[in-house]
Enzyme design. Structure first.
Site, short mmCIF file in Angstrom:
data_model
loop_
_atom_site.label_atom_id
_atom_site.label_comp_id
_atom_site.label_asym_id
_atom_site.label_seq_id
_atom_site.Cartn_x
_atom_site.Cartn_y
_atom_site.Cartn_z
N ARG A 124 -6.97 -3.22 9.79
CA ARG A 124 -7.56 -4.43 9.57
C ARG A 124 -7.03 -5.27 10.58
O ARG A 124 -7.57 -6.14 11.22
CB ARG A 124 -7.01 -5.23 8.20
CG ARG A 124 -8.01 -6.39 7.84
CD ARG A 124 -7.81 -6.70 6.38
NE ARG A 124 -8.52 -5.76 5.54
CZ ARG A 124 -7.88 -5.07 4.71
NH1 ARG A 124 -6.62 -5.15 4.60
NH2 ARG A 124 -8.44 -4.28 3.85
N SER A 145 3.39 2.11 6.19
CA SER A 145 2.15 1.62 6.60
C SER A 145 1.56 2.63 7.46
O SER A 145 1.95 3.16 8.43
CB SER A 145 2.26 0.42 7.40
OG SER A 145 1.16 -0.04 8.01
N ILE A 146 0.32 2.97 6.99
CA ILE A 146 -0.58 4.11 7.77
C ILE A 146 -1.05 3.35 9.08
O ILE A 146 -1.51 4.00 9.64
CB ILE A 146 -1.73 4.54 6.79
CG1 ILE A 146 -2.79 3.59 6.74
CG2 ILE A 146 -1.10 5.15 5.64
CD1 ILE A 146 -4.18 4.08 6.09
N ASP A 147 -1.07 1.84 9.11
CA ASP A 147 -1.61 1.35 10.18
C ASP A 147 -0.74 1.17 11.36
O ASP A 147 -0.99 0.83 12.66
CB ASP A 147 -1.84 -0.18 9.92
CG ASP A 147 -3.15 -0.41 8.97
OD1 ASP A 147 -3.87 0.68 8.75
OD2 ASP A 147 -3.20 -1.28 8.35
N ARG A 162 -26.11 14.80 18.17
CA ARG A 162 -25.91 13.34 17.73
C ARG A 162 -24.86 12.66 18.07
O ARG A 162 -23.98 12.84 18.63
CB ARG A 162 -26.11 13.72 15.86
CG ARG A 162 -27.18 13.94 15.33
CD ARG A 162 -26.83 14.24 13.80
NE ARG A 162 -28.26 14.53 13.08
CZ ARG A 162 -28.11 15.09 12.00
NH1 ARG A 162 -27.01 15.63 11.33
NH2 ARG A 162 -29.24 15.48 11.21
N ASN A 193 12.73 24.64 23.58
CA ASN A 193 14.08 24.98 24.10
C ASN A 193 14.36 24.51 25.64
O ASN A 193 14.94 24.99 26.33
CB ASN A 193 14.13 26.41 24.05
CG ASN A 193 12.86 27.17 25.00
OD1 ASN A 193 12.03 26.72 25.09
ND2 ASN A 193 13.34 28.32 25.09
N GLY A 200 0.79 -1.17 -0.11
CA GLY A 200 0.01 0.00 -0.06
C GLY A 200 0.76 1.30 -0.16
O GLY A 200 2.11 1.25 0.47
N GLY A 219 12.95 32.33 19.38
CA GLY A 219 13.70 32.95 20.37
C GLY A 219 15.33 32.73 19.97
O GLY A 219 15.83 32.81 18.65
N THR A 233 6.22 24.24 24.46
CA THR A 233 6.58 25.30 23.91
C THR A 233 7.12 24.94 22.45
O THR A 233 7.48 24.01 22.13
CB THR A 233 7.75 25.85 24.51
OG1 THR A 233 8.52 27.01 23.75
CG2 THR A 233 8.87 24.97 24.87
#
Length: 816
Positions: A250, A204-206, A241, A574, A10, A617, A570
């Site tokens: 999956r 992999s996005i999973d 709602r 820093n 994928g 800064g 921040t």
């Protein structure tokens, strides 16, 4: 060495950043670099057509200085081969004019991958190849690599793709022997390609790979989900709602879990931890009913597509909707995000992380031997790691085995440690359920924001409030910092009152830079008057300084003998000794969005350099990491400073760089400057200098991002990190409070380690007593002495070619 990179399985955001990093780092190391179109399928198909010489090919002029190093020559020889635009524009298979038709293993140069950062998906294509799974397919793939002289392969994909890579490597000697026996390669080729070097990166996005905290593409997918949740929440509250949101996952519930944590969901369903009760419908409805009874107008349930119950039966979003409608009478809608989760521009983290991993992948290949295992490049907290590829794959697959065996505790333990922490954090902050401690252990905990606002401050406060209410403690909001404390601007926060704070930027409590030293005695009096049992400060260097003052004040004021913690928040990042502060990720995303738009303008003008000024800064974190995330050419920070010699070299470099560009196709470029990099060489001075010196080659414009870098809606990474770190802060407070309770009331004495800062160091979370942190702090410049990102500036400029081209004068390139 000849290195090829392919993306398989994928697609995920950040894959293009990996390709870019591998190509550039490989060339800078003296290698040839190639890309394989269409994943393993392209490896099997190989090249049936010869590459046509491109009009953009660069010839090394004979009149270069004698001192010109071989690596410099390698850079110019590999500057471009003319196919980059075909890959980027998706016109590779177009038959009119130059084409990639019949070529799947394509040599690319330094400039061929420019502008790829901001593109989603994978520009070199990906495919699931059945042919490569066969011995015949792998034999053809080996032949195609040997024909091109390629001896190293970088694979970016999921566990299946990485397993295929390791199988390919293990079979390589047999494949070479078979090709030699068939007469398809010569003995010399067989000898030169006796071994194949492979390294894997997980796309992999999973976020489903073990032995790494994050996979490439997961942060962007989470970002897309949270954008949808934020939009859904507004309409859900308007109409009172319920929404059931189905997300990808999956076999892994990371997206659903982190979306639940970051988006303030009421209930989640994930494969690793099904609902506890046999009748999960009752469990869910009881939870949501309690929330509705206290006045909550909206309901959000998140379902991973692989969600199951205790008997491994799938839990579907439509059925969840029916349960909410029928049992609770809620007006319920279902939203399935589908492939929108994969799409869009990569967020900052999915540009920085893949770049660092891609550079490490090249290093791993150069150091590889036939005896070393195939490595997977991962990340733990903030440290790029190498782990044996098949060990990571085996551990990943054992999660599915544990789930199939209904051993859900084992499945949870096999995920990275953060996974369980986030799950416990979700339960702690999402469910209105009280499990109070003993009456004598209950605390009045003061919560305060300090310094400039930063994304994640409100998320951290929400987490602290809900933890307090669950345990029976009293959460007290101190508005407007220590000035508000002196004005008694304090009130108790409620569970419902902070419900929507997760997605709010800025500071709901109000903040300023006033330190307790304005009147330490009065501050101590207020601590005593309001009966504070603990203090949590969320902020930047001011909060660190305030904690130091309060701890030192214990010598004179008994009211300060309570647990006190500082959670760094921040955009400047820093605070000493910690690698991440809340708000820094939100700030980088704001910078990336702005610079993407600016670079469009710069590129449209073809020959324009934009000097972009950032906040920070006297800490150059935002400028440096922003430069890495946007592909900037130069970066100026307070740590390294700048002088006239530096500017002279940089002007010469830019002239050389624009001279080397293809005629009529110059690239718009960014120079990022921290606001305090120099008091003399201001943004305006640099802009005018570049415009004057650029002549006919390039002109210059400036842009100051200012307070836009504080961001609007906090990033999901900052929200999730806020939850995780805040719960650790609360556990810290509880632990030291119990220790103090063991002492007589009138003589209670808090130890120095009970006033501490929570820090992320390398691959772990560490508590550092505030007094100990002083030796690591540059108090005058308000930053740490040894920031972890100190070497990133060099990497930014290396990926722009500055070290190789800085010594060349434009006149030496006249032959081009």
């Amino acid at each position: 060495m000849k290195i090829a990179i392919l993306t398989s399985g994928g697609d995920s955001a950040g894959m293009n950043a990996v390709v870019r990093a591998v190509v550039k780092a490989g060339i800078l190391k003296g290698c040839e670099t190639w890309v394989v179109r269409e994943g393993y399928e392209g490896l099997v198909r190989g090249n049936t057509e010869a590459a046509t010489a491109g009009p953009e090919s660069v010839v090394v002029p004979e009149n270069l200085p004698a001192t010109y190093r071989e690596s410099n020559i390698n850079l110019i020889q590999n500057l471009r081969f003319g196919d980059g635009d075909l890959l980027k524009d998706g016109t590779g298979d177009f038959l009119g004019g130059r084409t990639l038709k019949g070529r799947y293993i394509v040599r690319v140069g330094f400039d061929d991958v420019r502008g790829w950062f901001a593109e989603g998906g994978t520009l070199i294509g990906t495919a699931r190849s059945k042919t490569f799974r066969t011995p015949e397919g792998r034999l053809a793939a080996a032949h195609n690599l040997i024909k091109e002289g390629i001896d190293a392969l970088v694979v970016c994909g999921g566990d299946g793709s990485l397993t295929g890579a390791d199988v390919f490597r293990s079979e390589w000697p047999k494949l070479v022997a078979a090709l030699l026996a068939e007469g398809r390669i010569t003995k010399e080729q067989a000898s030169n390609h006796a071994h194949l070097k492979i390294v894997g990166l997980v796309g992999s996005i999973d976020n489903d790979m073990s032995m790494t905290d994050l996979t490439i593409g997961a942060p962007t997918a989470l970002h897309r989900i949270c954008e949808a949740i934020d939009n859904i929440n507004s309409t859900a509250a308007s109409h009172s709602r319920a929404f059931v949101l189905e997300v990808m996952g999956r076999h892994c519930g990371w997206l659903a879990l982190l979306a639940g944590v970051s988006g303030g969901a009421d209930f989640i369903f994930i494969p690793e931890r099904p609902p506890v009760q046999k009748s999960w419908e009752d469990e869910m409805c009881d939870c949501i009913q309690r929330h509705r009874e206290v006045g909550k107008r909206k309901t959000l349930v998140i379902v991973a597509e692989g969600a199951i119950d205790n008997d491994l039966n799938p839990i579907r979003a439509e059925y969840v909707k029916d349960v909410l409608t029928d049992r609770l009478g809620l007006d319920t809608r279902v939203t399935t995000l589908g492939h929108t989760q994969r799409g869009g521009r990569p967020v900052a983290f999915d540009r920085v992380l893949p770049t660092l991993q891609g550079v490490e992948a090249v290093e791993a290949l150069l150091e590889a031997t036939p005896e070393t295992p195939s490595y997977m490049i991962g990340v733990q907290e903030n440290k790029i790691t190498r782990v044996p590829l098949m060990e990571a794959v085996a551990l990943t697959r054992s999660v599915s085995t544990a789930i199939e065996a209904k051993d859900f505790d084992k499945a949870m333990s096999l995920r990275d440690p953060e996974f369980r922490e986030f799950y416990e954090g979700f339960i702690m902050t999402s469910t209105l359920e009280q499990k109070p401690v003993a009456a004598e252990k209950k605390m009045r905990i003061a919560l305060m924001h300090m310094g400039a606002p930063a994304g994640g401050m409100n998320a951290a406060t929400r987490t602290a409030v809900r933890w307090c209410i669950r345990k029976g403690h009293t959460p007290l909001a101190v508005h407007n910092g220590f000035r508000g404390l002196l004005d008694d601007n304090i009130h108790e926060l409620s569970w419902l009152g902070v419900d929507s704070w997760m997605a709010r930027g800025g500071s709901e409590l109000g903040t300023n830079r006033a330190l307790p030293s304005i009147d330490l005695g009065a501050v101590a009096s207020k601590f005593q008057h309001h009966k504070f049992d603990a203090l949590m400060m969320i902020g930047g260097f001011e909060a660190f300084s305030a904690l130091l003052i309060l701890e030192e004040g214990r010598k004179h004021y008994p009211a300060f003998h309570i647990p006190m913690v500082h959670l760094p928040a921040t955009i400047s990042n820093n605070v000493p000794m910690t690698e991440h502060s809340l708000g820094s990720d939100t700030s980088l995303n704001a910078l990336v969005d702005a610079c993407d738009a600016i670079k469009q303008s710069a590129s449209a003008s073809r020959n324009r350099v934009f000097v972009v000024e950032t906040q920070g800064g006297k800490c150059g974190y935002v400028a440096t990491m922003g430069a890495l995330a946007t592909g900037a050419t130069l970066v100026y920070t307070p740590e390294q400073g700048m002088d006239l010699d530096t500017l002279r070299r940089d002007v010469r470099f830019l002239k050389t760089r624009y001279t080397l560009d293809a005629k009529g196709k110059s690239e718009g470029r960014l120079v990022i400057r921290n606001e305090q990099a120099s008091q003399v060489y201001t943004t305006d001075v640099i802009t005018k200098m570049l415009k004057e010196e650029g002549g006919a080659l390039f002109d210059s414009r400036s842009a100051s991002l200012g307070h836009t870098l504080q961001g609007g809606v906090p990033s999901p990474m900052d929200r999730a990190r806020a939850v995780r770190l805040t719960l650790k802060c609360m556990a810290f407070i509880e632990r030291y409070h119990e220790q103090l309770l063991k002492q007589p009331l009138k003589t209670r004495h808090a130890t120095p380690d009970s006033a501490a800062v929570i820090t992320i160091q390398s691959s772990s979370v560490q508590w550092v007593p505030v007094q100990e942190m002083v030796q690591y702090a540059d108090m005058q410049n308000r930053r740490g002495k040894k920031p972890w990102w100190d070497g990133v500036k060099g990497l930014v400029e290396a990926l722009a070619g500055r070290p190789e081209l800085i010594g060349i004068h434009a006149k030496d390139l006249a032959a081009l």
